[in-house]
Scaffold this motif. Sequence first.
Motif, PDB file in Angstrom:
ATOM      1  N   CYS A  98     -21.595  32.164  24.104  1.00 18.00           N
ATOM      2  CA  CYS A  98     -20.273  32.776  23.940  1.00 18.00           C
ATOM      3  C   CYS A  98     -19.196  31.722  23.689  1.00 18.00           C
ATOM      4  CB  CYS A  98     -19.921  33.638  25.148  1.00 18.00           C
ATOM      5  SG  CYS A  98     -20.892  35.150  25.280  1.00 18.00           S
ATOM      6  N   HIS A  99     -19.264  30.609  24.393  1.00 17.05           N
ATOM      7  CA  HIS A  99     -18.279  29.538  24.176  1.00 17.05           C
ATOM      8  C   HIS A  99     -18.397  28.969  22.759  1.00 17.05           C
ATOM      9  CE1 HIS A  99     -16.469  29.406  28.111  1.00 17.05           C
ATOM     10  NE2 HIS A  99     -17.638  29.248  28.702  1.00 17.05           N
ATOM     11  N   GLN A 100     -19.632  28.785  22.300  1.00 19.44           N
ATOM     12  CA  GLN A 100     -19.824  28.260  20.947  1.00 19.44           C
ATOM     13  C   GLN A 100     -19.280  29.227  19.893  1.00 19.44           C
ATOM     14  OE1 GLN A 100     -23.665  26.359  19.944  1.00 19.44           O
ATOM     15  NE2 GLN A 100     -24.168  26.685  22.106  1.00 19.44           N
ATOM     16  N   VAL A 101     -19.590  30.515  20.046  1.00 22.44           N
ATOM     17  CA  VAL A 101     -19.104  31.510  19.093  1.00 22.44           C
ATOM     18  C   VAL A 101     -17.578  31.581  19.145  1.00 22.44           C
ATOM     19  CG1 VAL A 101     -19.098  33.979  18.507  1.00 22.44           C
ATOM     20  CG2 VAL A 101     -21.248  32.833  19.094  1.00 22.44           C
ATOM     21  N   ASP A 140     -15.479  29.244  19.931  1.00 27.03           N
ATOM     22  CA  ASP A 140     -14.941  28.074  19.238  1.00 27.03           C
ATOM     23  C   ASP A 140     -15.051  28.224  17.722  1.00 27.03           C
ATOM     24  OD1 ASP A 140     -14.287  26.848  21.648  1.00 27.03           O
ATOM     25  OD2 ASP A 140     -16.008  25.474  21.617  1.00 27.03           O
ATOM     26  N   LEU A 141     -16.169  28.753  17.258  1.00 24.64           N
ATOM     27  CA  LEU A 141     -16.380  28.914  15.813  1.00 24.64           C
ATOM     28  C   LEU A 141     -15.386  29.895  15.197  1.00 24.64           C
ATOM     29  CD1 LEU A 141     -20.275  28.966  15.679  1.00 24.64           C
ATOM     30  CD2 LEU A 141     -18.786  27.285  14.558  1.00 24.64           C
ATOM     31  N   VAL A 142     -15.141  31.008  15.873  1.00 27.29           N
ATOM     32  CA  VAL A 142     -14.223  32.000  15.305  1.00 27.29           C
ATOM     33  C   VAL A 142     -12.796  31.460  15.295  1.00 27.29           C
ATOM     34  CG1 VAL A 142     -13.776  33.391  17.381  1.00 27.29           C
ATOM     35  CG2 VAL A 142     -13.717  34.471  15.136  1.00 27.29           C
ATOM     36  N   HIS A 143     -12.413  30.716  16.306  1.00 27.86           N
ATOM     37  CA  HIS A 143     -11.079  30.108  16.308  1.00 27.86           C
ATOM     38  C   HIS A 143     -10.982  28.983  15.280  1.00 27.86           C
ATOM     39  CE1 HIS A 143      -9.041  32.284  19.503  1.00 27.86           C
ATOM     40  NE2 HIS A 143     -10.149  32.236  20.214  1.00 27.86           N
ATOM     41  N   ALA A 144     -12.066  28.257  15.060  1.00 32.33           N
ATOM     42  CA  ALA A 144     -12.073  27.205  14.045  1.00 32.33           C
ATOM     43  C   ALA A 144     -11.972  27.795  12.639  1.00 32.33           C
ATOM     44  CB  ALA A 144     -13.340  26.353  14.168  1.00 32.33           C
ATOM     45  N   ALA A 145     -12.464  29.015  12.478  1.00 38.42           N
ATOM     46  CA  ALA A 145     -12.399  29.662  11.165  1.00 38.42           C
ATOM     47  C   ALA A 145     -10.961  29.910  10.734  1.00 38.42           C
ATOM     48  CB  ALA A 145     -13.178  30.980  11.187  1.00 38.42           C
ATOM     49  N   ASP A 146     -10.104  30.195  11.706  1.00 41.63           N
ATOM     50  CA  ASP A 146      -8.676  30.375  11.416  1.00 41.63           C
ATOM     51  C   ASP A 146      -7.906  30.269  12.728  1.00 41.63           C
ATOM     52  OD1 ASP A 146      -6.037  31.718  10.950  1.00 41.63           O
ATOM     53  OD2 ASP A 146      -6.913  32.043   8.970  1.00 41.63           O
ATOM     54  N   PRO A 147      -6.923  29.384  12.791  1.00 44.05           N
ATOM     55  CA  PRO A 147      -6.191  29.196  14.047  1.00 44.05           C
ATOM     56  C   PRO A 147      -5.345  30.401  14.460  1.00 44.05           C
ATOM     57  CG  PRO A 147      -5.260  27.823  12.300  1.00 44.05           C
ATOM     58  CD  PRO A 147      -6.493  28.455  11.749  1.00 44.05           C
ATOM     59  N   ASP A 148      -5.170  31.373  13.572  1.00 47.08           N
ATOM     60  CA  ASP A 148      -4.389  32.559  13.916  1.00 47.08           C
ATOM     61  C   ASP A 148      -5.210  33.662  14.590  1.00 47.08           C
ATOM     62  OD1 ASP A 148      -2.046  31.447  12.923  1.00 47.08           O
ATOM     63  OD2 ASP A 148      -2.381  32.230  10.908  1.00 47.08           O
ATOM     64  N   VAL A 149      -6.514  33.469  14.725  1.00 51.45           N
ATOM     65  CA  VAL A 149      -7.361  34.460  15.396  1.00 51.45           C
ATOM     66  C   VAL A 149      -6.880  34.636  16.828  1.00 51.45           C
ATOM     67  CG1 VAL A 149      -9.682  34.876  16.325  1.00 51.45           C
ATOM     68  CG2 VAL A 149      -9.399  34.117  13.955  1.00 51.45           C
ATOM     69  N   GLU A 150      -6.811  35.883  17.271  1.00 52.78           N
ATOM     70  CA  GLU A 150      -6.413  36.198  18.642  1.00 52.78           C
ATOM     71  C   GLU A 150      -7.572  36.853  19.382  1.00 52.78           C
ATOM     72  OE1 GLU A 150      -2.884  38.591  18.484  1.00 52.78           O
ATOM     73  OE2 GLU A 150      -1.725  37.002  17.536  1.00 52.78           O
ATOM     74  N   GLU A 151      -7.557  36.702  20.685  1.00 50.46           N
ATOM     75  CA  GLU A 151      -8.566  37.298  21.547  1.00 50.46           C
ATOM     76  C   GLU A 151      -7.975  38.506  22.256  1.00 50.46           C
ATOM     77  OE1 GLU A 151     -10.507  33.012  22.852  1.00 50.46           O
ATOM     78  OE2 GLU A 151      -9.761  34.353  24.407  1.00 50.46           O
ATOM     79  N   THR A 152      -8.826  39.474  22.517  1.00 46.66           N
ATOM     80  CA  THR A 152      -8.411  40.630  23.303  1.00 46.66           C
ATOM     81  C   THR A 152      -9.659  41.271  23.905  1.00 46.66           C
ATOM     82  OG1 THR A 152      -7.039  42.626  23.304  1.00 46.66           O
ATOM     83  CG2 THR A 152      -8.491  42.315  21.389  1.00 46.66           C
ATOM     84  N   ILE A 153      -9.437  42.288  24.700  1.00 43.19           N
ATOM     85  CA  ILE A 153     -10.531  43.088  25.254  1.00 43.19           C
ATOM     86  C   ILE A 153     -10.363  44.507  24.733  1.00 43.19           C
ATOM     87  CG2 ILE A 153     -11.496  44.098  27.362  1.00 43.19           C
ATOM     88  CD1 ILE A 153     -12.194  41.168  27.165  1.00 43.19           C
ATOM     89  N   LYS A 154     -11.454  45.062  24.224  1.00 38.70           N
ATOM     90  CA  LYS A 154     -11.473  46.463  23.797  1.00 38.70           C
ATOM     91  C   LYS A 154     -12.663  47.123  24.454  1.00 38.70           C
ATOM     92  CE  LYS A 154      -9.368  45.677  19.259  1.00 38.70           C
ATOM     93  NZ  LYS A 154      -9.463  46.001  17.829  1.00 38.70           N
ATOM     94  N   GLY A 173     -23.836  27.128  13.064  1.00 40.51           N
ATOM     95  CA  GLY A 173     -22.382  27.160  13.079  1.00 40.51           C
ATOM     96  C   GLY A 173     -21.761  27.217  11.701  1.00 40.51           C
ATOM     97  N   GLN A 174     -22.355  26.519  10.742  1.00 36.98           N
ATOM     98  CA  GLN A 174     -21.810  26.539   9.384  1.00 36.98           C
ATOM     99  C   GLN A 174     -21.902  27.946   8.801  1.00 36.98           C
ATOM    100  OE1 GLN A 174     -20.217  24.009   7.560  1.00 36.98           O
ATOM    101  NE2 GLN A 174     -19.717  25.787   6.322  1.00 36.98           N
ATOM    102  N   ALA A 175     -23.062  28.565   8.930  1.00 33.60           N
ATOM    103  CA  ALA A 175     -23.262  29.906   8.366  1.00 33.60           C
ATOM    104  C   ALA A 175     -22.375  30.935   9.070  1.00 33.60           C
ATOM    105  CB  ALA A 175     -24.728  30.310   8.459  1.00 33.60           C
ATOM    106  N   LEU A 176     -22.315  30.887  10.394  1.00 28.27           N
ATOM    107  CA  LEU A 176     -21.503  31.847  11.131  1.00 28.27           C
ATOM    108  C   LEU A 176     -20.021  31.628  10.830  1.00 28.27           C
ATOM    109  CD1 LEU A 176     -21.677  34.241  13.029  1.00 28.27           C
ATOM    110  CD2 LEU A 176     -21.673  32.653  14.958  1.00 28.27           C
ATOM    111  N   GLY A 177     -19.594  30.386  10.755  1.00 30.61           N
ATOM    112  CA  GLY A 177     -18.210  30.086  10.396  1.00 30.61           C
ATOM    113  C   GLY A 177     -17.862  30.591   9.003  1.00 30.61           C
ATOM    114  N   ASP A 178     -18.798  30.441   8.052  1.00 25.66           N
ATOM    115  CA  ASP A 178     -18.572  30.951   6.696  1.00 25.66           C
ATOM    116  C   ASP A 178     -18.381  32.469   6.711  1.00 25.66           C
ATOM    117  OD1 ASP A 178     -18.792  28.385   5.650  1.00 25.66           O
ATOM    118  OD2 ASP A 178     -20.848  28.686   4.898  1.00 25.66           O
ATOM    119  N   ILE A 179     -19.186  33.161   7.506  1.00 30.00           N
ATOM    120  CA  ILE A 179     -19.060  34.614   7.610  1.00 30.00           C
ATOM    121  C   ILE A 179     -17.710  34.976   8.237  1.00 30.00           C
ATOM    122  CG2 ILE A 179     -19.959  36.688   8.756  1.00 30.00           C
ATOM    123  CD1 ILE A 179     -22.790  35.492   8.297  1.00 30.00           C
ATOM    124  N   PHE A 180     -17.319  34.279   9.297  1.00 29.68           N
ATOM    125  CA  PHE A 180     -16.014  34.549   9.911  1.00 29.68           C
ATOM    126  C   PHE A 180     -14.890  34.349   8.899  1.00 29.68           C
ATOM    127  CE2 PHE A 180     -17.675  33.204  14.370  1.00 29.68           C
ATOM    128  CZ  PHE A 180     -18.194  34.470  14.576  1.00 29.68           C
TER     129      PHE A 180
END
Length: 131
Positions: A24-27, A29-43, A105-112
Amino acid sequence: MSYRKDPRVDQYINALPPWQQDICHQVRDLVHAADPDVEETIKRTVQPYFVLEGNVCALLAAKDHVNVFLYDGGLSPDPQGIITGGHGNKTGRTVAIREGEPINGQALGDIFRAIIATNRAGGWRKVTSGQ
């Protein structure tokens, strides 16, 4: 990497076994690295979501893996074949990561990044309808 963390997402991750926390920590980090404007929330009461002009992905820990739900309408390319489920799904797909498996990480980051670009273009529903 520094980004704004939602303490509820921390709470979700910290309650998991160590190997799932690591994934979860790795993912995260990857989603935030994809774009610094990504926000976290709970749904859905407890599920961590990462959003930017729409859903990007969500985390859900299962007994023997962590699911990364991709909200892309099936549009994002997956040349390295990391998507494990939902291939025919019209709203989203999943990447299941099991204990001991390395994260591409490269592939997942590309998808993000592809999902974020689609979100910024109006979202996959708009993109696929041609409006």
